[in-house]
Design an enzyme around this catalytic site. Structure first.
Site, PDB file in Angstrom:
ATOM      1  N   ALA A 219       0.797  -1.157   0.050  1.00 11.05           N
ATOM      2  CA  ALA A 219      -0.052  -0.146   0.040  1.00 11.05           C
ATOM      3  C   ALA A 219       0.871   1.251   0.078  1.00 11.05           C
ATOM      4  CB  ALA A 219      -0.916  -0.116   1.136  1.00 11.05           C
TER       5      ALA A 219
ATOM      6  N   ALA B 167       9.878   2.898  -1.563  1.00  6.95           N
ATOM      7  CA  ALA B 167      10.054   3.616  -2.727  1.00  6.95           C
ATOM      8  C   ALA B 167      11.020   4.605  -2.583  1.00  6.95           C
ATOM      9  CB  ALA B 167       8.311   4.195  -2.798  1.00  6.95           C
TER      10      ALA B 167
ATOM     11  N   GLY C 142       6.555   1.622   5.627  1.00  7.89           N
ATOM     12  CA  GLY C 142       7.471   0.596   5.067  1.00  7.89           C
ATOM     13  C   GLY C 142       7.439   0.806   3.585  1.00  7.89           C
ATOM     14  N   CYS C 143       6.343   0.862   2.937  1.00  6.72           N
ATOM     15  CA  CYS C 143       6.216   1.070   1.367  1.00  6.72           C
ATOM     16  C   CYS C 143       6.725   2.475   1.145  1.00  6.72           C
ATOM     17  CB  CYS C 143       4.677   0.804   0.945  1.00  6.72           C
ATOM     18  SG  CYS C 143       4.106  -0.711   1.202  1.00  6.72           S
ATOM     19  N   THR C 144       6.580   3.351   1.956  1.00  8.43           N
ATOM     20  CA  THR C 144       7.146   4.678   1.672  1.00  8.43           C
ATOM     21  C   THR C 144       8.843   4.757   1.527  1.00  8.43           C
ATOM     22  OG1 THR C 144       5.257   5.791   2.506  1.00  8.43           O
ATOM     23  CG2 THR C 144       7.525   7.109   2.496  1.00  8.43           C
TER      24      THR C 144
END
Length: 162
Positions: free
Chosen positions: A43, A53, A48-50
């Protein structure tokens, strides 16, 4: 849920065409003739995804210098991906797999453990697809933090200072 099919080095990369953050179609075939990192994340705009990325964005010049493009895929709608791109300064295409069909084809959706419970969801995964469209690296259940640095070491790509 049955076992998720997993891709392995030497397998053909399942082709796809997905909308990017602006709603424009992006196909894996567009990258034929060069290597591309395809990574799946749960998401946009989560910690974590930030981190993941941003790590890819920070090292994009080095990755591209080594002949590697980067594509990030999540089930988020294009509008959310556009907001994520703008907020975090993501500099590579973010693609929307709303029905999770591409994730399923790549083995990046299925049973996983989340806080000790077995759930169905996006399995954080990273692949390197070579110029001929074959999987050269297949990594499942990767950690968001430190993953890009580890991948770059494995691929022998120098990291950006910082």
């Amino acid at each position: 849920m049955t076992d998720t099919t997993r891709l392995a080095p030497g397998d053909d990369a399942p082709d796809f065409t997905l909308p990017d953050a602006d709603g424009n179609p992006v196909s894996l075939a567009d990258y034929r003739g060069r290597s591309v990192i395809v990574y799946f994340y749960p998401a946009a705009m989560t910690p974590g995804c930030t981190k993941q990325a941003c790590d890819f964005s920070t090292n994009l010049n080095e990755l591209e210098g080594a002949g590697l493009a980067v594509l990030g895929i999540s089930p988020d709608a294009p509008a959310k991906l556009a907001k994520f791109r703008e907020t975090e300064g993501v500099t590579f295409p973010l693609l929307s797999d709303a029905d999770k069909s591409v994730m399923q084809a790549w083995g990046a959706f299925g049973e996983k453990k989340l806080y000790g419970k077995v759930v169905n969801g996006v399995i954080r995964s990273t692949f390197v697809v070579d110029a001929e469209g074959k999987i050269s690296v297949a990594q499942y259940n990767v950690k968001a933090t430190g993953h890009v640095a580890k991948l770059m070491r494995e691929l022998d790509v120098a990291q950006a200072a910082g």
